[in-house]
Scaffold this motif. Sequence first.
Motif, mmCIF file in Angstrom:
data_model
loop_
_atom_site.group_PDB
_atom_site.id
_atom_site.type_symbol
_atom_site.label_atom_id
_atom_site.label_comp_id
_atom_site.label_asym_id
_atom_site.label_seq_id
_atom_site.Cartn_x
_atom_site.Cartn_y
_atom_site.Cartn_z
ATOM 1 N N THR A 56 -15.202 -1.539 -4.686
ATOM 2 C CA THR A 56 -16.002 -2.363 -3.812
ATOM 3 C C THR A 56 -17.389 -2.490 -4.390
ATOM 4 O O THR A 56 -17.671 -2.047 -5.485
ATOM 5 N N THR A 57 -18.231 -3.083 -3.570
ATOM 6 C CA THR A 57 -19.590 -3.361 -3.998
ATOM 7 C C THR A 57 -20.440 -2.112 -4.151
ATOM 8 O O THR A 57 -21.551 -2.203 -4.606
ATOM 9 N N ALA A 104 -20.988 -19.361 -0.896
ATOM 10 C CA ALA A 104 -21.699 -18.085 -0.916
ATOM 11 C C ALA A 104 -23.065 -18.188 -1.578
ATOM 12 O O ALA A 104 -24.076 -17.731 -1.033
ATOM 13 N N GLU A 105 -23.102 -18.811 -2.740
ATOM 14 C CA GLU A 105 -24.350 -18.813 -3.500
ATOM 15 C C GLU A 105 -25.432 -19.666 -2.828
ATOM 16 O O GLU A 105 -26.608 -19.535 -3.160
ATOM 17 N N TRP A 128 -21.974 -7.884 -6.828
ATOM 18 C CA TRP A 128 -21.022 -8.849 -6.274
ATOM 19 C C TRP A 128 -20.427 -9.776 -7.319
ATOM 20 O O TRP A 128 -19.399 -10.380 -7.096
ATOM 21 N N THR A 140 -25.625 -1.386 0.827
ATOM 22 C CA THR A 140 -24.715 -1.948 1.812
ATOM 23 C C THR A 140 -25.233 -1.603 3.204
ATOM 24 O O THR A 140 -25.403 -0.425 3.513
ATOM 25 N N LEU A 142 -7.628 -2.701 3.261
ATOM 26 C CA LEU A 142 -7.319 -3.384 2.011
ATOM 27 C C LEU A 142 -6.976 -2.386 0.898
ATOM 28 O O LEU A 142 -5.957 -2.511 0.235
ATOM 29 N N ARG A 191 -9.264 -12.176 -2.290
ATOM 30 C CA ARG A 191 -8.699 -10.979 -1.661
ATOM 31 C C ARG A 191 -7.871 -10.176 -2.660
ATOM 32 O O ARG A 191 -8.028 -8.956 -2.782
ATOM 33 N N ILE A 229 -9.956 -8.522 -5.345
ATOM 34 C CA ILE A 229 -10.608 -7.305 -4.847
ATOM 35 C C ILE A 229 -9.589 -6.165 -4.760
ATOM 36 O O ILE A 229 -9.874 -5.040 -5.175
ATOM 37 N N ARG A 230 -8.380 -6.476 -4.263
ATOM 38 C CA ARG A 230 -7.352 -5.433 -4.164
ATOM 39 C C ARG A 230 -7.007 -4.889 -5.549
ATOM 40 O O ARG A 230 -6.896 -3.678 -5.757
ATOM 41 N N LYS A 242 -26.552 -8.519 0.684
ATOM 42 C CA LYS A 242 -27.414 -8.001 -0.383
ATOM 43 C C LYS A 242 -28.253 -9.118 -1.006
ATOM 44 O O LYS A 242 -29.437 -8.929 -1.310
ATOM 45 N N GLU A 243 -27.642 -10.264 -1.198
ATOM 46 C CA GLU A 243 -28.376 -11.388 -1.778
ATOM 47 C C GLU A 243 -29.494 -11.856 -0.842
ATOM 48 O O GLU A 243 -30.591 -12.187 -1.277
ATOM 49 N N GLU A 265 -14.391 -18.821 -0.369
ATOM 50 C CA GLU A 265 -15.171 -18.232 0.716
ATOM 51 C C GLU A 265 -16.246 -19.229 1.143
ATOM 52 O O GLU A 265 -17.014 -19.726 0.307
ATOM 53 N N ASN A 317 0.865 -1.182 0.000
ATOM 54 C CA ASN A 317 0.000 0.000 0.000
ATOM 55 C C ASN A 317 0.901 1.231 0.000
ATOM 56 O O ASN A 317 1.926 1.255 0.688
ATOM 57 N N LEU A 344 -14.515 -8.587 3.377
ATOM 58 C CA LEU A 344 -13.353 -8.584 2.485
ATOM 59 C C LEU A 344 -13.433 -7.504 1.408
ATOM 60 O O LEU A 344 -12.452 -7.255 0.718
ATOM 61 N N ASP A 345 -14.551 -6.854 1.262
ATOM 62 C CA ASP A 345 -14.611 -5.756 0.300
ATOM 63 C C ASP A 345 -13.796 -4.549 0.748
ATOM 64 O O ASP A 345 -13.430 -3.707 -0.067
ATOM 65 N N TYR A 346 -13.551 -4.450 2.058
ATOM 66 C CA TYR A 346 -12.785 -3.320 2.581
ATOM 67 C C TYR A 346 -11.691 -3.724 3.575
ATOM 68 O O TYR A 346 -10.706 -3.026 3.713
ATOM 69 N N ARG A 374 -16.140 -12.167 1.988
ATOM 70 C CA ARG A 374 -17.003 -10.999 1.814
ATOM 71 C C ARG A 374 -18.294 -11.169 2.609
ATOM 72 O O ARG A 374 -18.808 -12.283 2.746
ATOM 73 N N ILE A 391 -20.739 -8.138 2.563
ATOM 74 C CA ILE A 391 -21.712 -7.216 1.967
ATOM 75 C C ILE A 391 -22.502 -7.886 0.823
ATOM 76 O O ILE A 391 -23.739 -7.803 0.801
ATOM 77 N N PRO A 392 -21.825 -8.559 -0.121
ATOM 78 C CA PRO A 392 -22.600 -9.158 -1.219
ATOM 79 C C PRO A 392 -23.563 -10.236 -0.728
ATOM 80 O O PRO A 392 -24.664 -10.379 -1.276
ATOM 81 N N ILE A 393 -23.173 -10.957 0.307
ATOM 82 C CA ILE A 393 -24.060 -11.993 0.851
ATOM 83 C C ILE A 393 -25.287 -11.326 1.472
ATOM 84 O O ILE A 393 -26.425 -11.755 1.266
ATOM 85 N N ASN A 424 -8.903 -5.443 5.984
ATOM 86 C CA ASN A 424 -7.650 -6.167 5.882
ATOM 87 C C ASN A 424 -7.660 -7.476 6.659
ATOM 88 O O ASN A 424 -6.874 -8.371 6.387
#
Lengths: 98, 551, 147
Positions: free
Chosen positions: A87-88, B507-508, A93, B347, B49, A78, A81-82, B433-434, B481, A8, B418-420, B427, B429-431, B422
């Motif tokens: 992000t979402t 996830a799905e 997704w 989110t 991240l 990971r 995504i990096r 949302k689903e 995941e 980073n 994991l979207d943000y 993840r 957030i996507p879950i 470290n």
Amino acid sequence: MPSVVTANRLTDGIVVYLAADGEWTEEIANARVADDEAETKALEAIADNAVRERVVVGPYPMVVGLKDDGAIDPLSVRERIRAAHRTTLTKDWYDVPL
Amino acid sequence: MYRYDEFDHAFVNERVAEFRDQVERRLAGQLTEEEFRPLRLRNGLYLQLHAYMLRIAVPYGVLSPRQLRQLAMIGRKWDRGYGHFTTRQNLQFNWVKLVDIPDVLAALAEVEMHCIQTSGNCVRNVTADPYAAAAVDELEDPRAWCEILRQWSTLHPEFSWLPRKFKIAISGAAEDRAATAFHDIGLRIVRGPNGENGFRVLVGGGMGRTPYVGQEIKSFLPKEHLLSYIESILRVYNLHGRRDNIHKARIKILVNALGIDKFREDVEADWEATHKDAIDLPEDEKRRIMSYFAPPELPERPARDEALAARRESDPAFANWYKHNVLPHRVPGYASVVISLKEPGRTPGDASSDTMDFVADLTERFGHNEARVNYTQNLILPHVARADILELYEALAGAGCATGNNELLGDMICCPGLDYCNLANARSIPIAKEIAKRFEDPARQEEIGKLRLNMSGCINACGHHHSGNIGILGVDKKGTELYQITLGGNPKDSASVGTIIGPGFRAEAVPQAIDTIVDTYIDNRHEGESFLETWRRVGAAPFKEALYGAR
Amino acid sequence: MVLVELATGTIVADPDEVATVLEPTADEAALHDAAGGNAGPIAIAFPSFTDGRGFSLARLLRERHGFKGEIRAVGHLIPDHGQFLLRSGFDTAEITDPEAVQVWKLRSSASATIISRPCAIPCRCAGMRPPRPRLRSTRCLARPTTS
């Protein structure tokens, strides 16, 4: 195994990769790929110096895949995504596939 | 609400100057990252991240319109136009540059806000019941005590370098809406033997990889001794908590290693030896702080209940919102209104700068200049005249903020994952949302009734999965995941940690698994029984059978 | 290695010899023995700059054991510790880099309000006088000025 070095950036925290020209790039496509352990060690040494020079924080080498056209493929969720730098909020997704 | 005096202003401004100096020293190479890290952390600054993340304290969850607008401005100017409300009454910005942080802190200081001790191994932001001074079941407003603890714990000379982070929550009501049993110290204001109020003190609760429900260390602590008693707890912890292993460093590990009785004995011995007068708050200082928390003057207003009833009759969406998001208030003619940050497709807990500005306007028009932040990641207008509810609803609906799912399945707690983050392994957030999409139909959520669904993207449990009636934990299994499901957690009274129901799901498959669990509950429940009651009565077997029986 | 006086951020020209070194694991008996007779400076060791046990030990020496002599911090210290050390009862800190004295001094003076916030009595660290007594629990434990 092909590897790149990522970190980073100190001033803004953005994900960067060590590039072929020795600079740090936000695009994984421009990252310099080390083909063997000795080369990876050499990249790590450059990165350690960049830490001392206060350019980056927390560098580490990571194994990547290489697609048929030579494009660098970050292997884990990971690292995908990096590498995507987003992000979402802006993408759903499936943008970073499972 | 609390107002900074000259001292507070000078103090916070000095902290800004201090951090500006620390950032300069870091950039100039006088501090290594290792040395800078604990300093930036105690100013709420993480390296995540994608970028730096700044965690801003919202002490006891109270926000003024001026503060909301400043947060909106910060989001636009230094971030990407949105922030994330967390499970501990904090707001996080995800994309702030290190070089801009001192300016952001200065902008926060202008509106009496800060990031001090929102991270690091010190006493963190003290959280409270978000319905303080409004709830019908409240014995005493906990916020003054939060403020006292905030001042006491800020840069505490002895307890600023603890083995690990330290979280305190206070509830002054009959119902625990602050998850006190899952804090390092949980305080409940209770009526004592002589009719006076005091604290029931819980210690050693927590989530993370080793979840514990807090245990009672003192059934009744006279209020005047709060500070000296907490100092004794912290001293025993500071001296004897483990420092050799970060995963065993929280006070819950010490309490459970010693046993609550031995731990209590050590604390009481230290407390006995304490010069309590030198520590406990002088009465005049206590009164001074209390005076800031006088409830607002709420003028008498006609309730217009007929109009509300008529609208509920004619408009199912309004009826649903009214049923779940409008809560009783202690003053006749008033209500507390939950502004959901859980609209399907969004989110959970995120608020754009526009939303923050919008809520600021609402607090001025309808909310006596006050908003609150809930640990379930929603905003609340605590004092709304019932006569204004229809107008407020129109405004909320127009802005997509009238989702009527408070405390329902759609009101999921969800960490950034994991979207943000470290630390995350998967993840979340996507879950979320689903799942929200799957249960989008209000009739389906109505059929299910109240249900707490919590999700974390790693074992650190920021998303409180352990205390969800249904909990989801994201793990990484050989690069994939995977999501473990726990059932039976409860953050309220008779708190409990959920138990893992079986192998994890990809996830799905998670939304279907949640559907199956919910159906099993509905099939098994007795009339009027909550998810938790059914779970406690029937146990894991029917859920296991439904989820894995076919395997 | 130089010794910084925390209250002023200046180098102590001729440090006294330490009478006792306390490790962070020191128990009540060790504190009692160290404080006995106010023999001479007590050094409290900081094996890591994140290990805060020494702050409790200093406070106990002052409050429970009536120690009035010099308490010295030794080990892995950073300038940002200064105000915490001072307010929990330390007088001095041993630092490896003499160049850093200026930073220690800066950090001490920048914290004038922080330090004076809880003081009910004039003490060595007094920069500003507080507008009024505040939460006394965080009061400064530095020794009262003798002059």
